[in-house]
Design a protein around this motif. Structure first.
Motif, PDB file in Angstrom:
ATOM      1  N   VAL A  43       1.979  -8.389  -8.571  1.00 50.19           N
ATOM      2  CA  VAL A  43       1.650  -7.239  -9.410  1.00 50.19           C
ATOM      3  C   VAL A  43       0.989  -7.795 -10.666  1.00 50.19           C
ATOM      4  CG1 VAL A  43       2.588  -5.360 -10.809  1.00 50.19           C
ATOM      5  CG2 VAL A  43       3.538  -5.830  -8.525  1.00 50.19           C
ATOM      6  N   PHE A  44      -0.243  -7.354 -10.928  1.00 51.96           N
ATOM      7  CA  PHE A  44      -1.007  -7.911 -12.035  1.00 51.96           C
ATOM      8  C   PHE A  44      -1.092  -6.938 -13.203  1.00 51.96           C
ATOM      9  CE2 PHE A  44      -2.707 -10.018  -8.253  1.00 51.96           C
ATOM     10  CZ  PHE A  44      -2.621 -11.347  -8.622  1.00 51.96           C
ATOM     11  N   SER A  45      -1.002  -7.487 -14.401  1.00 49.56           N
ATOM     12  CA  SER A  45      -1.346  -6.732 -15.596  1.00 49.56           C
ATOM     13  C   SER A  45      -2.833  -6.902 -15.842  1.00 49.56           C
ATOM     14  CB  SER A  45      -0.553  -7.243 -16.808  1.00 49.56           C
ATOM     15  OG  SER A  45      -1.125  -6.747 -18.009  1.00 49.56           O
ATOM     16  N   LEU A  46      -3.564  -5.779 -15.906  1.00 53.68           N
ATOM     17  CA  LEU A  46      -5.001  -5.869 -16.139  1.00 53.68           C
ATOM     18  C   LEU A  46      -5.312  -6.418 -17.519  1.00 53.68           C
ATOM     19  CD1 LEU A  46      -6.126  -2.516 -14.484  1.00 53.68           C
ATOM     20  CD2 LEU A  46      -6.669  -4.833 -13.709  1.00 53.68           C
ATOM     21  N   SER A  47      -4.452  -6.130 -18.483  1.00 55.36           N
ATOM     22  CA  SER A  47      -4.680  -6.615 -19.845  1.00 55.36           C
ATOM     23  C   SER A  47      -4.375  -8.103 -19.965  1.00 55.36           C
ATOM     24  CB  SER A  47      -3.832  -5.824 -20.840  1.00 55.36           C
ATOM     25  OG  SER A  47      -4.194  -4.457 -20.843  1.00 55.36           O
ATOM     26  N   HIS A  48      -3.255  -8.545 -19.368  1.00 51.79           N
ATOM     27  CA  HIS A  48      -2.870  -9.950 -19.451  1.00 51.79           C
ATOM     28  C   HIS A  48      -3.649 -10.834 -18.481  1.00 51.79           C
ATOM     29  CE1 HIS A  48       0.600  -7.819 -21.185  1.00 51.79           C
ATOM     30  NE2 HIS A  48       0.809  -8.921 -21.865  1.00 51.79           N
ATOM     31  N   MET A  49      -4.259 -10.192 -17.476  1.00 49.34           N
ATOM     32  CA  MET A  49      -5.044 -10.895 -16.449  1.00 49.34           C
ATOM     33  C   MET A  49      -4.227 -11.953 -15.727  1.00 49.34           C
ATOM     34  SD  MET A  49      -8.946 -11.088 -17.960  1.00 49.34           S
ATOM     35  CE  MET A  49      -8.575 -12.097 -19.391  1.00 49.34           C
ATOM     36  N   ARG A  50      -3.000 -11.619 -15.417  1.00 47.35           N
ATOM     37  CA  ARG A  50      -2.142 -12.527 -14.655  1.00 47.35           C
ATOM     38  C   ARG A  50      -1.044 -11.725 -13.966  1.00 47.35           C
ATOM     39  NH1 ARG A  50       2.450 -12.862 -17.786  1.00 47.35           N
ATOM     40  NH2 ARG A  50       2.167 -12.754 -20.066  1.00 47.35           N
ATOM     41  N   PHE A 253      -7.080  -8.141  -5.377  1.00 45.61           N
ATOM     42  CA  PHE A 253      -6.622  -9.132  -6.351  1.00 45.61           C
ATOM     43  C   PHE A 253      -5.875 -10.281  -5.682  1.00 45.61           C
ATOM     44  CE2 PHE A 253      -6.857  -5.043  -8.548  1.00 45.61           C
ATOM     45  CZ  PHE A 253      -7.712  -5.365  -9.585  1.00 45.61           C
ATOM     46  N   ALA A 254      -5.034  -9.982  -4.710  1.00 46.52           N
ATOM     47  CA  ALA A 254      -4.301 -11.038  -3.992  1.00 46.52           C
ATOM     48  C   ALA A 254      -3.579 -10.429  -2.804  1.00 46.52           C
ATOM     49  CB  ALA A 254      -3.297 -11.728  -4.915  1.00 46.52           C
ATOM     50  N   ARG A 255      -3.585 -11.148  -1.700  1.00 44.69           N
ATOM     51  CA  ARG A 255      -2.868 -10.710  -0.508  1.00 44.69           C
ATOM     52  C   ARG A 255      -1.396 -11.133  -0.593  1.00 44.69           C
ATOM     53  NH1 ARG A 255      -5.929  -9.283   3.901  1.00 44.69           N
ATOM     54  NH2 ARG A 255      -8.200  -9.435   3.612  1.00 44.69           N
ATOM     55  N   PRO A 256      -0.533 -10.441   0.111  1.00 44.42           N
ATOM     56  CA  PRO A 256       0.865 -10.896   0.185  1.00 44.42           C
ATOM     57  C   PRO A 256       0.930 -12.302   0.754  1.00 44.42           C
ATOM     58  CG  PRO A 256       0.626  -8.674   1.092  1.00 44.42           C
ATOM     59  CD  PRO A 256      -0.758  -9.204   0.884  1.00 44.42           C
ATOM     60  N   ALA A 257       1.815 -13.123   0.201  1.00 42.91           N
ATOM     61  CA  ALA A 257       1.931 -14.516   0.637  1.00 42.91           C
ATOM     62  C   ALA A 257       3.359 -14.993   0.404  1.00 42.91           C
ATOM     63  CB  ALA A 257       0.947 -15.393  -0.138  1.00 42.91           C
ATOM     64  N   PRO A 258       3.740 -16.082   1.061  1.00 37.08           N
ATOM     65  CA  PRO A 258       5.099 -16.610   0.855  1.00 37.08           C
ATOM     66  C   PRO A 258       5.302 -17.209  -0.530  1.00 37.08           C
ATOM     67  CG  PRO A 258       4.159 -17.383   2.930  1.00 37.08           C
ATOM     68  CD  PRO A 258       3.044 -16.782   2.150  1.00 37.08           C
ATOM     69  N   GLY A 259       4.221 -17.655  -1.178  1.00 40.41           N
ATOM     70  CA  GLY A 259       4.348 -18.355  -2.454  1.00 40.41           C
ATOM     71  C   GLY A 259       3.754 -17.586  -3.613  1.00 40.41           C
ATOM     72  N   LEU A 260       3.650 -18.276  -4.742  1.00 45.47           N
ATOM     73  CA  LEU A 260       3.123 -17.674  -5.956  1.00 45.47           C
ATOM     74  C   LEU A 260       1.617 -17.451  -5.854  1.00 45.47           C
ATOM     75  CD1 LEU A 260       5.007 -19.790  -8.661  1.00 45.47           C
ATOM     76  CD2 LEU A 260       5.529 -17.445  -7.940  1.00 45.47           C
ATOM     77  N   ALA A 261       1.112 -16.530  -6.667  1.00 44.24           N
ATOM     78  CA  ALA A 261      -0.318 -16.248  -6.703  1.00 44.24           C
ATOM     79  C   ALA A 261      -1.071 -17.409  -7.332  1.00 44.24           C
ATOM     80  CB  ALA A 261      -0.572 -14.968  -7.504  1.00 44.24           C
TER      81      ALA A 261
END
Length: 427
Positions: A43-50, A253-261
């Motif tokens: 889940v990304f914050s658009l403002s924090h860009m992370r 933005f990112a696909r589901p994965a076992p690890g961190l983005a």
């Protein structure tokens, strides 16, 4: 992985198996002939860009290693009366695997059946797992999806109790069924997740796209953060940016994965989308400025002539001669309309008869309208509203207003301009 995680005993909790696949240590579980494990969608914050959080998602495979959808897993469990059992097992699985991720500050978005929150046994099991894993409740966002037959009063009471323990609560799939803002007020979540169907509707019709920012603003006014899920394309990412959503989630933005983005990749994707949004916004604003320029010039000249003592019906002619100019009217210092609307075009005189009761606006009070208040704040300067629904014909318009001296009293001259679908927005 932190030192604390490395020092944890290798023994898996009851019912869970620990294994290493593709270099990643993960827990899995067996249920009904299926192997269950976790992946996490950022889940990304658009403002924090992370990434600010990860939603635990169930993955299941049968004995032949074929994928089985989570919907089929939970649907099958519900049919045999094991919905809460599988819900507890899934939660335990996600908690164990989240603890292995090495995330230090991010939230875990954890889907929970309403019964898990309402029934004390399930609540105790969740709290026990968190204590054992040393995960603070403040790092867990409980995603609640209203089920048919749920006791909403009991659920609202349970949500309050969980929030008192430090949890955050998200209302999931808002807009997927009936769009009921009453549920937001009743359950009082911290975050509202707008379902992907809202994006699909917004892409199909411009009026729905215009409604999306208003819905987000309404939720913000209610004190809720807004997450848009299911963002899969550049266009959908631009819609999320345009409606001022706080958080986004989806394959763009990112696909589901076992690890961190991948933090660098995610930041680059969000930064690129934000830059395109800036460019598009500036282009749209320049177009709006150019489109309104002749209306503003004519209207400012009309205000000068009105202040010089000429009649309203005469000063508005040049403004009303422009293609999309709708009407002029004069308000007193209290927002009351002095006289009727001035309409000079033939097609305006032959208005839709369904709105005939609204035709005579003499004496109407427009005190509540932003264009009246904004004009009084800066007399002599033209103010332009954003698009809004005109009460005259239930059609979009913008209003130009200027506070001017009319004789011995202050008045506010107003002019409406039709704002048709597909035109540039007005800031």
């Amino acid at each position: 992985m932190t030192t604390e995680q490395q020092d944890r005993p290798a023994a898996a909790p009851h019912g869970l198996d620990l294994s290493v696949t593709s270099g990643l240590t993960r827990y899995s579980a067996q249920h009904g002939g299926l192997t269950l494990t976790s992946v996490f969608q950022p889940v990304f914050s658009l403002s924090h860009m992370r990434a600010v959080g990860y939603e635990g998602l169930l993955r299941a495979h049968d004995a032949l290693d074929r994928n089985v959808s989570a919907a089929d897993v939970f649907g099958g469990a519900a049919r045999v009366g094991e919905a809460l059992q599988v819900d507890r097992l899934t939660q335990a699985l996600h908690l164990e695997n989240f603890a292995l991720l090495g995330a230090e500050r991010e939230w875990l978005f954890l889907n929970v059946h309403p019964g898990t929150l309402i029934e004390s046994y399930n609540t105790a099991a969740l709290l026990a797992n968190l204590r054992r894993l040393n995960i603070a409740p403040r790092r867990v966002v409980l995603e609640v999806l209203e089920e048919e037959g749920t006791d909403l009063e009991a659920l609202a009471h349970a949500i309050d109790a969980f929030r008192a323990r430090g949890f955050l609560v998200a209302l999931d799939d808002f807009g997927a069924g009936n769009l009921d803002i009453g549920r937001v007020w009743q359950l009082n979540p911290d975050i509202v997740k707008l379902d992907r169907i809202m994006l699909l509707h917004a892409q199909q019709r411009a009026d729905r796209a215009a409604t999306l920012p208003a819905l987000v603003a309404l939720l913000h006014d209610a004190g809720k953060l807004v997450l848009i899920e299911g963002v899969e394309t550049e266009h959908e990412a631009q819609l999320a940016l345009a409606c001022n959503a706080d958080f986004v989630q989806g394959q763009f933005f990112a696909r589901p994965a076992p690890g961190l983005a991948d933090a660098a990749h995610a930041q680059a994707v969000i930064a690129d989308a934000t830059e395109r949004f800036r460019q598009q916004t500036e282009t749209r604003e320049r177009g709006t400025t150019n489109r309104l320029a002749p209306y503003l010039r004519a209207f400012e000249r009309a205000a000068e002539r009105l202040s010089a003592g000429e009649p309203l019906e005469e000063v508005c002619w040049n403004f009303l001669a422009l293609d999309h100019a709708a009407r002029c009217y004069l308000l007193d210092a209290n927002g009351r309309q002095a006289g009727r609307n001035v309409v000079l075009r033939v097609d305006r005189a032959e208005r839709d008869a369904r709105f005939l009761p609204l035709e005579d606006a003499q004496g109407a009070s427009w005190l509540r309208r932003p264009y009246f208040r904004a004009a009084l704040v800066a007399p002599g300067h033209a103010h332009v509203t954003g698009p809004y629904l005109s009460i005259n014909e239930a059609l979009p318009c913008v209003t130009i207003s200027i506070a001017v001296q009319v004789g011995e009293r202050m008045g506010v001259l107003c002019g409406d301009v039709d704002w048709h679908e597909g035109e540039e927005a007005v800031g």
